[in-house]
Design a protein around this motif. Sequence first.
Motif, PDB file in Angstrom:
ATOM      1  N   UNK A 503       0.873  -1.190   0.000  1.00 45.74           N
ATOM      2  CA  UNK A 503       0.000   0.000   0.000  1.00 45.74           C
ATOM      3  C   UNK A 503       0.903   1.232   0.000  1.00 45.74           C
ATOM      4  N   UNK A 504       0.849   1.963  -1.092  1.00 45.54           N
ATOM      5  CA  UNK A 504       1.646   3.181  -1.198  1.00 45.54           C
ATOM      6  C   UNK A 504       0.835   4.325  -0.592  1.00 45.54           C
ATOM      7  N   UNK A 505       1.099   4.531   0.702  1.00 46.91           N
ATOM      8  CA  UNK A 505       0.334   5.519   1.452  1.00 46.91           C
ATOM      9  C   UNK A 505       0.882   6.920   1.195  1.00 46.91           C
ATOM     10  N   UNK A 506       0.003   7.902   1.031  1.00 51.87           N
ATOM     11  CA  UNK A 506       0.492   9.260   0.716  1.00 51.87           C
ATOM     12  C   UNK A 506       1.313   9.892   1.840  1.00 51.87           C
ATOM     13  N   UNK A 507       1.109   9.459   3.095  1.00 55.02           N
ATOM     14  CA  UNK A 507       1.847  10.053   4.208  1.00 55.02           C
ATOM     15  C   UNK A 507       2.934   9.130   4.742  1.00 55.02           C
ATOM     16  N   UNK A 508       2.621   7.841   4.838  1.00 54.06           N
ATOM     17  CA  UNK A 508       3.537   6.902   5.492  1.00 54.06           C
ATOM     18  C   UNK A 508       4.395   6.127   4.506  1.00 54.06           C
ATOM     19  N   UNK A 509       4.270   6.414   3.245  1.00 57.45           N
ATOM     20  CA  UNK A 509       5.094   5.734   2.263  1.00 57.45           C
ATOM     21  C   UNK A 509       4.573   4.350   1.935  1.00 57.45           C
ATOM     22  N   UNK A 510       5.491   3.473   1.495  1.00 57.51           N
ATOM     23  CA  UNK A 510       5.106   2.132   1.087  1.00 57.51           C
ATOM     24  C   UNK A 510       4.927   1.257   2.322  1.00 57.51           C
ATOM     25  N   UNK A 511       3.666   0.797   2.561  1.00 60.45           N
ATOM     26  CA  UNK A 511       3.348  -0.019   3.732  1.00 60.45           C
ATOM     27  C   UNK A 511       3.276  -1.478   3.335  1.00 60.45           C
ATOM     28  N   UNK A 512       3.920  -2.317   4.158  1.00 60.84           N
ATOM     29  CA  UNK A 512       3.833  -3.759   3.948  1.00 60.84           C
ATOM     30  C   UNK A 512       2.594  -4.293   4.658  1.00 60.84           C
ATOM     31  N   UNK A 513       2.137  -5.497   4.344  1.00 56.90           N
ATOM     32  CA  UNK A 513       0.858  -6.000   4.873  1.00 56.90           C
ATOM     33  C   UNK A 513       0.774  -6.076   6.390  1.00 56.90           C
ATOM     34  N   UNK A 514       1.915  -6.193   7.078  1.00 59.22           N
ATOM     35  CA  UNK A 514       1.831  -6.277   8.535  1.00 59.22           C
ATOM     36  C   UNK A 514       1.283  -5.001   9.155  1.00 59.22           C
ATOM     37  N   UNK A 515       1.243  -3.901   8.365  1.00 50.91           N
ATOM     38  CA  UNK A 515       0.712  -2.641   8.866  1.00 50.91           C
ATOM     39  C   UNK A 515      -0.797  -2.512   8.652  1.00 50.91           C
ATOM     40  N   UNK A 516      -1.370  -3.258   7.733  1.00 52.15           N
ATOM     41  CA  UNK A 516      -2.790  -3.025   7.436  1.00 52.15           C
ATOM     42  C   UNK A 516      -3.632  -4.281   7.301  1.00 52.15           C
ATOM     43  N   UNK A 517      -3.016  -5.474   7.213  1.00 50.66           N
ATOM     44  CA  UNK A 517      -3.818  -6.693   7.068  1.00 50.66           C
ATOM     45  C   UNK A 517      -4.671  -6.937   8.310  1.00 50.66           C
ATOM     46  N   UNK A 518      -4.080  -6.745   9.496  1.00 50.33           N
ATOM     47  CA  UNK A 518      -4.859  -6.966  10.731  1.00 50.33           C
ATOM     48  C   UNK A 518      -6.028  -5.992  10.822  1.00 50.33           C
ATOM     49  N   UNK A 519      -5.837  -4.764  10.312  1.00 46.89           N
ATOM     50  CA  UNK A 519      -6.939  -3.790  10.296  1.00 46.89           C
ATOM     51  C   UNK A 519      -8.043  -4.274   9.375  1.00 46.89           C
ATOM     52  N   UNK A 520      -7.660  -4.796   8.223  1.00 49.54           N
ATOM     53  CA  UNK A 520      -8.659  -5.302   7.278  1.00 49.54           C
ATOM     54  C   UNK A 520      -9.420  -6.482   7.860  1.00 49.54           C
ATOM     55  N   UNK A 521      -8.707  -7.351   8.600  1.00 49.24           N
ATOM     56  CA  UNK A 521      -9.374  -8.508   9.202  1.00 49.24           C
ATOM     57  C   UNK A 521     -10.336  -8.084  10.305  1.00 49.24           C
ATOM     58  N   UNK A 522      -9.930  -7.095  11.111  1.00 44.16           N
ATOM     59  CA  UNK A 522     -10.751  -6.684  12.251  1.00 44.16           C
ATOM     60  C   UNK A 522     -11.990  -5.918  11.827  1.00 44.16           C
TER      61      UNK A 522
END
Length: 759
Positions: A503-522
């Motif tokens: 995920x190429x985030x506009x503020x946090x740069x390139x995010x790997x899945x460990x940063x957002x997969x758990x959010x998607x699951x929850x």
Amino acid sequence: MDWLGLRFLGELPSSGQIVLDCTHNPFLVLLAYCVACAGSFATLDMAERISHVEQPKSQRHWRLIGAGCLAVGIWAMHFISMLAFETPLEVHFELPITVVSLFIALIAGLLMMNTLGRPNLSVWSFSKASIGIGSGIAAMHYVGMAALQSSAVSYYNPRLFALSVAVAIVASSAVIALARYFRKGSGMFHQLLKYSASLLMGAGIVSTHFIGMWALVLAVPAGSPLHGATTDNSLQLGLTVALITLLIIASCLSAALADKKLQGKEHDLRRVNALLSQLDQARMSLQQVAHYDALTNLINRRGFNQLFGEKLTQQTLSNGMLAVMFLDIDHFKRINDSLGHDAGDELLKVIAGHIKGATRSHEDVVARFGGDEFCILISLNNREEARQLALRIMQKMKEPIDLAGRRMVMSTSIGISVFPDDGNTCEELLKHADLALYQSKGAGRNSLHFFSSNLKTRATLELQLEEELRNALRDDIGLELFYQPIYDLRSGQVAKLEALVRWRHPEHGLLTPDRFISIAEANGLIAELDGWVMRRACHDLSRLSHNGCEQLKITVNCSALNLGRDELADEVAQALADAGVSPHRLELEVTENALMGNINATITLLKKIRALGVSLSIDDFGTGYSSLAYLKRLPLDTLKIDRSFIQDIPRSTQDMEIVQAIIVMAHTLHLQVVTEGVETMQQYEFLSRYGCDYVQGYLLSRPVPLQDLRMVLDQLRDRRHVGGGAVMPFRDTNEPVSQDLFADSPGYHAGASIARPVR
């Protein structure tokens, strides 16, 4: 013949007496009838009044008034009727005898009202009362007749005399029957019936009098002076008596009406008081329901918030401290799923008792917020008191609980926030305690944590990322796929590509899945995210096919939550059809923990996907708790060995033996083997020597975006030709490649974080 002082006439007198011809004044007769009707109506109304009065004293009071009305009405009717009697003699009335007749009428009235006051009346009692009252009325009439004084001698016809007494008795029985009938009832029709009954009763009473007058025969000696009708004051006297009588009756009726209205108001007031009492009870019941939990009898969230606000105000004024503790029963869902909700409810009751027993009964507030979530509010002097209470609760929870024939021990996770350090409002303190509870669960449960500011920062960031991830999926902006080659050791070619989401985030740069997969699951976004990855991977595979990569396969990760959806097979088929890609070029990777969730349903779903022609791979093998008995039932094609078994090769002999055993086992089950995390030539050579089918890792390539993939594939092909069939690494050293932003860890795979859940 004389009887009781009365002269009865057997035949006309023979001593030269003259029988007088007497008449009646019709106006006074009508007036007497009106008075009789008024007395009858008053009797009926008083009888009705008695039946509606509850106090015995009031009932006696209205009996006396009713008896007076009846007595005065009958006596006045009789007196006016006597005034209407016109005879050619001078007559006058003796007052004592007239008073006696009134007294007799009063006795008859009392007997009448006492009879009407009885709740039940037998036939015999009814008959006795009718005879007694009728006889009293007749006695009143004939005593009143005796008060008539003149020069004539009074004789009575015995038959008519008996008839008058009989009419009096019948009229009395009619009065009793009608009065008892009219004791209950209301409305206009009831009043009309009562008026009609009063007219009939008045007619009966008047009939008694005039039948008695009909029985009267006045005889004067022959030669006695007679005179014609003369004007006297009979009319005036009759009107006066009638007016006085009607005023008395009207006053009694008015008093009865006023008392009825007053009693009605009292009844209304009692009814209102009763309703208010019922409303108060209902309010208390509603308050109990609204503020207390029906299962555990602890206060609920609403009641807790009310007490919380009060205590917060008190502690603010006194500069005191409060602690809010969130408790969640660990793995409570398994109790409901295995033993049923009834057993779960019984367990909650026991747990509520344990929590209540560990707190200070009069100072601490214990609430159940719903499900297996409890909250405690305590006043304290320092943070250590909150910790000690939490430890007491955790120790209390370790006591064995007998449930459904089993003996079990539960544990709890606790989060604590403290006022005023962690917030100044109820909402803020509850939210911070919940964040601390979240941390306790993430730390492995059965633990306690206090709120810290970094928890709020992380929660705020996760909330922001959740909203932005939702927007990214909706608008298809920012998400990208990187691909890492999977090398075929036998053919010496790149056979597969693993699709890894970024995920190429506009503020946090390139995010790997460990940063957002758990959010998607929850937050229920994982199915949508997995679907996007699959559709994009199939679309990229179609593009690669047009660029000379017709033999490449792509592996796509599938989360455990998505694997539980029956629609997954249809979505896979739709993605392949939309991209125009053959199903055998797609491989679906699932973690072994995800496979073991609901093994029967998982096998059914995997068979549907396998029937499409899609290959299936088990990812991160060896890190979960899969059973070999289940593994042989699964419709798998490939087994991927986790990097944790490779990273210490060749230094670890034990890891080398484990990898050899896994390869042999997989081949025995007719599964191909992929080893990920290969970073050195020694690892590569070891795997090649012991029959591994595919390798994947930094030795070959890091994950790269689609636009750079062609260059990486060409480099691998060129190095293969240079190496004479063996792959040449990027570096000529056996040191492992350092990981950076594109590190290929299990947490970086789409869906792989399920194997290592955050919470």
